[in-house]
Design a protein around this motif. Structure first.
Motif, PDB file in Angstrom:
ATOM      1  N   HIS A 231      -1.919 -19.167 -58.913  1.00 16.15           N
ATOM      2  CA  HIS A 231      -0.985 -18.215 -58.311  1.00 16.15           C
ATOM      3  C   HIS A 231      -1.658 -16.984 -57.719  1.00 16.15           C
ATOM      4  O   HIS A 231      -1.022 -16.250 -56.965  1.00 16.15           O
ATOM      5  CB  HIS A 231       0.031 -17.752 -59.361  1.00 16.15           C
ATOM      6  CG  HIS A 231       0.881 -18.857 -59.892  1.00 16.15           C
ATOM      7  ND1 HIS A 231       2.083 -19.204 -59.339  1.00 16.15           N
ATOM      8  CD2 HIS A 231       0.677 -19.699 -60.946  1.00 16.15           C
ATOM      9  CE1 HIS A 231       2.604 -20.221 -60.019  1.00 16.15           C
ATOM     10  NE2 HIS A 231       1.768 -20.536 -61.001  1.00 16.15           N
ATOM     11  N   TYR A 232      -2.937 -16.791 -58.047  1.00 18.80           N
ATOM     12  CA  TYR A 232      -3.633 -15.581 -57.597  1.00 18.80           C
ATOM     13  C   TYR A 232      -5.034 -15.930 -57.113  1.00 18.80           C
ATOM     14  O   TYR A 232      -5.680 -16.845 -57.639  1.00 18.80           O
ATOM     15  CB  TYR A 232      -3.751 -14.556 -58.733  1.00 18.80           C
ATOM     16  CG  TYR A 232      -2.430 -14.037 -59.256  1.00 18.80           C
ATOM     17  CD1 TYR A 232      -1.872 -12.871 -58.749  1.00 18.80           C
ATOM     18  CD2 TYR A 232      -1.743 -14.726 -60.265  1.00 18.80           C
ATOM     19  CE1 TYR A 232      -0.658 -12.396 -59.235  1.00 18.80           C
ATOM     20  CE2 TYR A 232      -0.531 -14.253 -60.752  1.00 18.80           C
ATOM     21  CZ  TYR A 232       0.006 -13.093 -60.236  1.00 18.80           C
ATOM     22  OH  TYR A 232       1.203 -12.625 -60.713  1.00 18.80           O
ATOM     23  N   ASP A 233      -5.501 -15.152 -56.149  1.00 20.62           N
ATOM     24  CA  ASP A 233      -6.892 -15.240 -55.699  1.00 20.62           C
ATOM     25  C   ASP A 233      -7.706 -14.208 -56.474  1.00 20.62           C
ATOM     26  O   ASP A 233      -7.337 -13.021 -56.507  1.00 20.62           O
ATOM     27  CB  ASP A 233      -6.985 -14.966 -54.199  1.00 20.62           C
ATOM     28  CG  ASP A 233      -8.423 -14.917 -53.718  1.00 20.62           C
ATOM     29  OD1 ASP A 233      -9.079 -15.965 -53.748  1.00 20.62           O
ATOM     30  OD2 ASP A 233      -8.879 -13.818 -53.331  1.00 20.62           O
TER      31      ASP A 233
ATOM     32  N   ARG B 279      -5.356 -10.971 -56.211  1.00 20.12           N
ATOM     33  CA  ARG B 279      -4.363 -10.876 -55.125  1.00 20.12           C
ATOM     34  C   ARG B 279      -3.418 -12.069 -55.210  1.00 20.12           C
ATOM     35  O   ARG B 279      -3.850 -13.222 -55.198  1.00 20.12           O
ATOM     36  CB  ARG B 279      -5.067 -10.842 -53.773  1.00 20.12           C
ATOM     37  CG  ARG B 279      -4.129 -10.761 -52.571  1.00 20.12           C
ATOM     38  CD  ARG B 279      -4.941 -10.655 -51.290  1.00 20.12           C
ATOM     39  NE  ARG B 279      -5.655  -9.380 -51.223  1.00 20.12           N
ATOM     40  CZ  ARG B 279      -6.628  -9.112 -50.350  1.00 20.12           C
ATOM     41  NH1 ARG B 279      -7.024 -10.066 -49.500  1.00 20.12           N
ATOM     42  NH2 ARG B 279      -7.205  -7.928 -50.333  1.00 20.12           N
ATOM     43  N   PRO B 280      -2.087 -11.812 -55.330  1.00 26.50           N
ATOM     44  CA  PRO B 280      -1.135 -12.924 -55.451  1.00 26.50           C
ATOM     45  C   PRO B 280      -1.077 -13.769 -54.190  1.00 26.50           C
ATOM     46  O   PRO B 280      -1.212 -13.256 -53.071  1.00 26.50           O
ATOM     47  CB  PRO B 280       0.196 -12.217 -55.716  1.00 26.50           C
ATOM     48  CG  PRO B 280       0.020 -10.834 -55.167  1.00 26.50           C
ATOM     49  CD  PRO B 280      -1.418 -10.501 -55.367  1.00 26.50           C
ATOM     50  N   HIS B 281      -0.896 -15.082 -54.381  1.00 24.91           N
ATOM     51  CA  HIS B 281      -0.755 -15.976 -53.227  1.00 24.91           C
ATOM     52  C   HIS B 281       0.519 -15.683 -52.453  1.00 24.91           C
ATOM     53  O   HIS B 281       0.575 -15.869 -51.234  1.00 24.91           O
ATOM     54  CB  HIS B 281      -0.739 -17.444 -53.689  1.00 24.91           C
ATOM     55  CG  HIS B 281      -2.046 -17.886 -54.270  1.00 24.91           C
ATOM     56  ND1 HIS B 281      -2.177 -19.030 -55.026  1.00 24.91           N
ATOM     57  CD2 HIS B 281      -3.296 -17.342 -54.216  1.00 24.91           C
ATOM     58  CE1 HIS B 281      -3.437 -19.181 -55.398  1.00 24.91           C
ATOM     59  NE2 HIS B 281      -4.132 -18.160 -54.931  1.00 24.91           N
ATOM     60  N   SER B 282       1.544 -15.218 -53.166  1.00 26.99           N
ATOM     61  CA  SER B 282       2.832 -14.918 -52.525  1.00 26.99           C
ATOM     62  C   SER B 282       3.071 -13.419 -52.551  1.00 26.99           C
ATOM     63  O   SER B 282       2.877 -12.763 -53.573  1.00 26.99           O
ATOM     64  CB  SER B 282       3.976 -15.625 -53.264  1.00 26.99           C
ATOM     65  OG  SER B 282       5.232 -15.156 -52.812  1.00 26.99           O
ATOM     66  N   SER B 283       3.502 -12.864 -51.431  1.00 23.11           N
ATOM     67  CA  SER B 283       3.792 -11.437 -51.354  1.00 23.11           C
ATOM     68  C   SER B 283       5.011 -11.067 -52.192  1.00 23.11           C
ATOM     69  O   SER B 283       5.270  -9.891 -52.439  1.00 23.11           O
ATOM     70  CB  SER B 283       4.021 -11.023 -49.897  1.00 23.11           C
ATOM     71  OG  SER B 283       5.120 -11.740 -49.347  1.00 23.11           O
ATOM     72  N   GLU B 284       5.759 -12.084 -52.639  1.00 26.36           N
ATOM     73  CA  GLU B 284       6.944 -11.810 -53.446  1.00 26.36           C
ATOM     74  C   GLU B 284       6.582 -11.525 -54.909  1.00 26.36           C
ATOM     75  O   GLU B 284       7.384 -10.974 -55.649  1.00 26.36           O
ATOM     76  CB  GLU B 284       7.910 -12.999 -53.391  1.00 26.36           C
ATOM     77  CG  GLU B 284       8.497 -13.232 -52.002  1.00 26.36           C
ATOM     78  CD  GLU B 284       9.457 -14.399 -51.991  1.00 26.36           C
ATOM     79  OE1 GLU B 284       9.360 -15.263 -52.893  1.00 26.36           O
ATOM     80  OE2 GLU B 284      10.308 -14.451 -51.092  1.00 26.36           O
ATOM     81  N   TYR B 285       5.389 -11.917 -55.333  1.00 25.33           N
ATOM     82  CA  TYR B 285       4.978 -11.651 -56.707  1.00 25.33           C
ATOM     83  C   TYR B 285       4.788 -10.149 -56.891  1.00 25.33           C
ATOM     84  O   TYR B 285       4.233  -9.467 -56.035  1.00 25.33           O
ATOM     85  CB  TYR B 285       3.661 -12.362 -57.036  1.00 25.33           C
ATOM     86  CG  TYR B 285       3.793 -13.851 -57.286  1.00 25.33           C
ATOM     87  CD1 TYR B 285       4.989 -14.521 -57.063  1.00 25.33           C
ATOM     88  CD2 TYR B 285       2.709 -14.588 -57.740  1.00 25.33           C
ATOM     89  CE1 TYR B 285       5.100 -15.881 -57.293  1.00 25.33           C
ATOM     90  CE2 TYR B 285       2.805 -15.953 -57.978  1.00 25.33           C
ATOM     91  CZ  TYR B 285       4.013 -16.583 -57.738  1.00 25.33           C
ATOM     92  OH  TYR B 285       4.131 -17.928 -57.969  1.00 25.33           O
ATOM     93  N   ASP B 286       5.230  -9.645 -58.020  1.00 24.52           N
ATOM     94  CA  ASP B 286       5.091  -8.214 -58.293  1.00 24.52           C
ATOM     95  C   ASP B 286       3.773  -7.968 -59.027  1.00 24.52           C
ATOM     96  O   ASP B 286       3.596  -8.441 -60.157  1.00 24.52           O
ATOM     97  CB  ASP B 286       6.261  -7.707 -59.140  1.00 24.52           C
ATOM     98  CG  ASP B 286       6.368  -6.196 -59.138  1.00 24.52           C
ATOM     99  OD1 ASP B 286       5.332  -5.542 -59.363  1.00 24.52           O
ATOM    100  OD2 ASP B 286       7.478  -5.672 -58.914  1.00 24.52           O
TER     101      ASP B 286
ATOM    102  N   VAL C 140      10.457 -14.624 -59.293  1.00 17.48           N
ATOM    103  CA  VAL C 140       9.973 -13.416 -58.615  1.00 17.48           C
ATOM    104  C   VAL C 140      10.916 -12.237 -58.790  1.00 17.48           C
ATOM    105  O   VAL C 140      10.468 -11.094 -58.952  1.00 17.48           O
ATOM    106  CB  VAL C 140       9.709 -13.699 -57.127  1.00 17.48           C
ATOM    107  CG1 VAL C 140       8.529 -14.638 -56.969  1.00 17.48           C
ATOM    108  CG2 VAL C 140      10.947 -14.281 -56.443  1.00 17.48           C
TER     109      VAL C 140
END
Length: 442
Positions: free
Chosen positions: A25-27, A114-121, A165
């Motif tokens: 889920h994260y880089d 860094r989250p793969h999705s910008s929706e992750y908080d 999310v």
């Protein structure tokens, strides 16, 4: 994707939450290694170090610069919403990068998550890292062969809960509110402690220089002392207490550091004396040998010697409860018949203004021995010294007890904070029902 087996700490994870590895889920990117030949160049840019990242705070002032080539910038550049995780030091310490328009990069001592999705908080991830650090979750997953580190590979494979999310944001908002409330209460308590400590210092200083219920005063001739009772004297401290220095045996001679059994006071012993409550030193962190002492300027000082730190932690003092030697960082006073150690100790604890005047050095503050030889002390009769010591102890006892109670309140707030974080990141909080768990007045 749900893991085959749940860790013990995740029992009760809601069915609509995932249990996944960070890498899904994260880089995760470890920062650039600092090289001496890259502190100058054509593409200098500010970068963060380990010490610039504290829990929930990132220092952006006076950052060092390093050369980042154009091909490196996308790899190491920070974007708003990135989470910075300490790779070493306090492993796992994290904060969210919240700068929108500041160009900044990061050194190898930090991971950028860094989250793969910008929706992750990113705040939810940061709260999970705080839970993991405080619960010891990362200790088993770190490389402890030398100094504790959290490698990128181990961070990527760390199992974490992933709520929906919208729930991540709700939980993060809730924890932010509670953290703000707790921080405000803790700040108020810490301010109270600061005021009580100042009151203690004032009581000590006023009693050491003015005695108990004396109305007839005279000028002492010393700025830091001010007026003293008419029947008191002011004398050079070395006239009523023998002044001794300390020393460190030659560290290159292994023979001096074998079979060490002589208590040896160093600056590592000073921390418990900083607050001003502790009076007696019973055990030292370090020892020296008889042969080491005999071949250095150190010597054994008698029980009830008053020691005063004169370098690094300048001005902190205590009384030896048994014979000890000291390093050169101390001035040591063996009291004669005209002064008792406890009274002299409180004199030193009243001399902050004088210590500030005498300290020299821009980086490493020191009071040099010629200035220490010039110290002066107010000198009441010996029986009155004992009365003053007893009076100070009686007058400050309740104030120290108040500080203890406030410290306990601060600890309880921190326990509540950690309990809330644990419950939130492991799915034990129904966010719709848990508003206002922590309440308190300023």
């Amino acid at each position: 994707m749900r893991s085959k087996s749940k860790p013990e700490w995740i029992a009760g994870l809601p069915e609509d939450w995932e249990l996944s590895k960070v890498l899904w889920h994260y880089d995760v990117q470890l920062g650039k290694q600092l090289k001496e030949d890259e502190i100058e160049g054509d593409h200098l840019a500010p970068y963060l170090r380990n010490q610039d990242v504290q829990w929930w705070e990132v220092n952006t002032e006076d950052l060092p610069k390093m050369d980042f080539h154009p091909r490196e910038r996308s790899k190491y550049e920070l974007h708003q919403g990135d989470v910075l995780v300490c790779e070493g030091g306090e492993v796992g310490r994290s904060a969210v990068w919240d700068e929108e328009n500041m160009e900044c990069y990061f050194q190898k001592a930090l991971h950028r998550v860094r989250p793969h999705s910008s929706e992750y908080d990113p705040r939810f991830f940061c709260y999970f890292m705080e839970f993991g650090k405080k619960s010891g979750l990362f200790s088993a997953g770190t490389n402890q062969s030398t100094i504790e580190h959290l490698t990128a590979e181990k961070l990527k494979r760390q199992v974490i809960p992933i709520p929906p999310v919208d729930e991540q944001e709700q939980l993060a908002d809730y924890l932010d509110e509670e953290r703000e409330t707790i921080n405000r209460l803790q700040s108020n308590y810490e301010e109270l402690i600061s005021r009580v400590l100042e009151l203690i210092n004032v009581k000590i200083r006023d009693t050491v220089t003015g005695g108990i219920n004396h109305s007839n005063k005279k000028e002492s001739g010393e700025t830091w002392i001010g007026e003293i009772p008419e029947h008191w004297d002011v004398v050079r401290t070395r006239f009523v207490a023998e002044l001794h220095s300390g020393h460190t045996p030659d560290r290159s001679n292994d023979e001096y550091w074998e079979d060490t059994d002589i208590p040896w006071v160093t600056t590592s012993d000073i921390k418990p004396f900083r607050e001003g409550r502790k009076r007696y030193l019973h055990e030292t962190d370090n020892q020296i040998s008889e042969i080491g002492m005999e071949n250095s300027g150190a010597h054994l000082l008698p029980e009830r010697t008053v020691f005063l730190s004169r370098t690094a932690s300048v001005g902190f003092s205590g009384i030896m409860s048994k014979p000890m030697a000291t390093s050169q960082d101390f001035a040591n006073w063996v009291c004669g018949e005209e002064i008792i150690p406890e009274y002299l100790l409180y004199v030193f604890r009243s001399m902050d203004q004088e210590f500030d005047r005498l300290m020299q050095g821009s980086t490493h503050k020191t009071i040099y021995m010629p200035d220490i030889k010039s110290f002066k002390t107010p000198l009441p009769p010996i029986e009155e010294q004992r009365e003053i010591v007893e009076h100070i102890e009686t007058e400050t006892e309740q104030l120290w007890e108040l500080i203890d109670r406030v410290d306990e309140a601060i600890d309880l707030l921190e326990e509540k904070r950690q309990a809330l974080i644990t419950a939130a990141v492991t799915g034990q909080i129904d966010i719709s029902k848990e508003k206002g768990v922590i309440q308190g007045d300023d």
